[in-house]
Every structure is written in C-alpha cells, then in structure tokens.
Design a protein around this motif. Structure first.
Motif, PDB file in Angstrom:
ATOM      1  N   TRP A 137       0.764  -0.991   0.033  1.00 25.92           N
ATOM      2  CA  TRP A 137      -0.103  -0.029   0.107  1.00 25.92           C
ATOM      3  C   TRP A 137       0.879   1.089  -0.083  1.00 25.92           C
ATOM      4  O   TRP A 137       1.858   1.214   0.530  1.00 25.92           O
ATOM      5  CB  TRP A 137      -0.932   0.022   1.277  1.00 25.92           C
ATOM      6  CG  TRP A 137      -1.646  -1.159   1.285  1.00 25.92           C
ATOM      7  CD1 TRP A 137      -1.650  -2.570   2.012  1.00 25.92           C
ATOM      8  CD2 TRP A 137      -3.154  -1.298   0.898  1.00 25.92           C
ATOM      9  NE1 TRP A 137      -2.667  -3.292   1.727  1.00 25.92           N
ATOM     10  CE2 TRP A 137      -3.627  -2.533   0.929  1.00 25.92           C
ATOM     11  CE3 TRP A 137      -4.024  -0.146   0.227  1.00 25.92           C
ATOM     12  CZ2 TRP A 137      -5.057  -2.937   0.822  1.00 25.92           C
ATOM     13  CZ3 TRP A 137      -5.280  -0.569  -0.185  1.00 25.92           C
ATOM     14  CH2 TRP A 137      -5.811  -1.963   0.023  1.00 25.92           C
ATOM     15  N   ALA A 145      -5.158   5.529   1.569  1.00 27.06           N
ATOM     16  CA  ALA A 145      -4.388   4.396   1.015  1.00 27.06           C
ATOM     17  C   ALA A 145      -4.761   3.867  -0.444  1.00 27.06           C
ATOM     18  O   ALA A 145      -5.845   4.032  -0.608  1.00 27.06           O
ATOM     19  CB  ALA A 145      -4.942   3.191   1.964  1.00 27.06           C
ATOM     20  N   ARG A 147      -3.907   0.867  -3.038  1.00 29.93           N
ATOM     21  CA  ARG A 147      -3.215  -0.633  -3.210  1.00 29.93           C
ATOM     22  C   ARG A 147      -2.231  -0.345  -4.352  1.00 29.93           C
ATOM     23  O   ARG A 147      -2.476   0.020  -5.670  1.00 29.93           O
ATOM     24  CB  ARG A 147      -4.247  -1.645  -3.207  1.00 29.93           C
ATOM     25  CG  ARG A 147      -3.554  -2.977  -3.241  1.00 29.93           C
ATOM     26  CD  ARG A 147      -4.599  -4.018  -2.806  1.00 29.93           C
ATOM     27  NE  ARG A 147      -3.813  -5.517  -2.427  1.00 29.93           N
ATOM     28  CZ  ARG A 147      -4.440  -6.105  -2.002  1.00 29.93           C
ATOM     29  NH1 ARG A 147      -5.362  -6.002  -1.223  1.00 29.93           N
ATOM     30  NH2 ARG A 147      -3.605  -7.398  -1.658  1.00 29.93           N
TER      31      ARG A 147
END
Length: 267
Positions: A137, A145, A147
């Motif tokens: 992340w 956040a 990915r």
C-alpha cells in the motif's frame, strides 16, 4: 501505523532540517568514497532506536549505523525472536549531495521471516508499506491508502529496470553491461528505497542487486512480493533476513525473472 509514525517523526526532526545544510565535518567516508555516513544518519537512527525501545521493548534493533559501530549485531538477526531492521537514511550519497531522493526504511523480522516493511519518503511525506499477506500500500498522512501492484508484462526488449554493477563480480561486469542492451532501459537511483517504491508502484519490470544488507532490502522485497512480484536470490533460493550475499533478482512475475536471469544477469 506506529512504526510508520516513528520513521516520519525521526526523519522530520533530524534528517530534513540538515538537508542541504551539511558542511564537510558532518559527512564521513565509511569503507570507500561512495559509502558515506552523515551526522543526520546517526541522529535519525538514534531517535528511531530510542522510540523502538519504548514501543517494542525486548526486540533486537539492527540499524545500519548500529551495525557499523558493532558488527556483532548483524549475525544475531538470524536467530532473534523479534527484530526491527532500520536504514535511517537510505541513499546517503544522494542526501549528502543535496539530491531529494532518499528514504527512511524499517522492517520487522519474526523468527527469521520478514513480516512487515515500510519505506518512508521524507520529501513526499508518504509511505509504501506491507504486512505479510496483507498486500502492498501507498499511505499518506491524511489516511488515504492506495493498493500497489507490479507492472504488466512486457517483452524483454521493452523492459525497464534498476540495477548496478558496482558490487557484481568484476569478471562479470562487462558481460552484464553488454546485456543491458537487451532491455529498454536500466537506471540506478543510488537509493534502494526509491527503486523498490518505483517497482512496487508498477513503473518498472525488474530490480537486481548483488550486495544484500538487510536494511537495504528486507522492506522492499516484502513490499514487492505483496504487490505481486517474484523475488529470489540468483540461484533461485528464497531470500531471507540472514542473507548478505548471493544476489537478488526481483521481477514482475516468474517468467520475467527466468528470462532476465538467462539473458541479462548471467554472473
């Protein structure tokens, strides 16, 4: 996020105020002209070490500068129940030259296995991080956040990667340099932290290193693997926290790894 905050606080209190403000008395040569340590490296590590002692009492602390002062620390990593491995300023040569491409990194090792890794960029004020089995992340201080995933496959001739021949066997360097012509581009940022960030974010297809100090690679390898990468030593064996040699090749998938090992990294 406790460890992430520790890295950020130390970098912001010790590394950033000294950036582009070092005089010659604050920069020392360790083993050779390209292996530097600065007053900021030492001060940043001291802050991190003190905070880790409060947060994880009893954990073995393996910092780059701590090992430079006491080499007997490094072998203890292989058998420690719990350890935190830290590079206070990765890319010290860049930092000392006033180049804004350096990182503060840490990994957590449990019984010989890397279980968490963080690479903090003090200039961008964000982290890339991973816990084993939890994905990779990009995280920002506001809580956002994103990915991370490795890049899509490309043919060998279109691959972009990062490597250096500096620590490869001298007899192999001319062949490897010649083999770089088989790929589209090979760069060297002089900062493993940013090379791993670039790779895990999907902007290159491979990384290759020969010198394997744990503070340079544990966090980045775990983050890369959690982003989908295939990473092993050059003999195909698993890369472990105790390894300091044997080379390391990180690629977007196993097929790319095999092709790069066969065609480019032949030492």
């Amino acid at each position: 996020m406790d460890l992430a905050a520790i890295l950020r606080d130390a970098a912001r209190s010790e590394a950033l105020p000294r950036f582009r403000r070092l005089d010659t008395s604050m920069v020392m040569v360790k083993t050779e002209a390209i292996d530097l340590v600065t007053e900021a490296d030492i001060a940043t590590e001291n802050v991190i070490k003190a905070r880790i002692a409060q947060w994880m009492p009893g954990a073995l602390f393996v910092g780059e500068e701590s090992v430079a002062a006491d080499p007997a620390l490094l072998p203890k990593l292989a058998t420690a129940d719990l350890a935190v491995v830290v590079d206070p300023i990765d890319g010290t040569a860049n930092y000392a030259a006033g180049l804004p491409l350096f990182a503060t990194m840490a990994s957590v090792v449990s019984k010989g296995e890397t279980v968490a890794g963080i690479i903090y960029d003090p200039m961008g004020d964000d982290w890339v991080m991973a816990e084993k089995g939890g994905g990779a992340w990009l995280r920002r201080p506001d809580g956002e956040a994103v990915r991370l995933n490795v890049a899509a496959p490309l043919s060998l001739g279109q691959m972009v990667g990062m490597s250096s021949v500096a620590f490869m066997p001298a007899a192999s360097r001319p062949q490897v340099l010649s083999n770089f012509d088989k790929v589209r581009m090979v760069a060297n940022l002089r900062c493993a932290g940013h090379e791993y960030r670039t790779f895990a974010s999907g902007h290159s297809q491979f990384l290759c290193y020969n010198k394997l100090m744990p503070w340079d690679h544990l966090a980045g390898v775990l983050i890369s693997q959690e982003a989908g990468a295939y990473a092993t030593r050059l003999d195909g064996g698993s890369y472990l926290p105790s390894h300091v040699d044997g080379g390391l090749l990180v690629a977007i998938n196993r097929d790319a790894w095999a092709e790069l090992r066969r065609e480019v990294f032949v030492f």
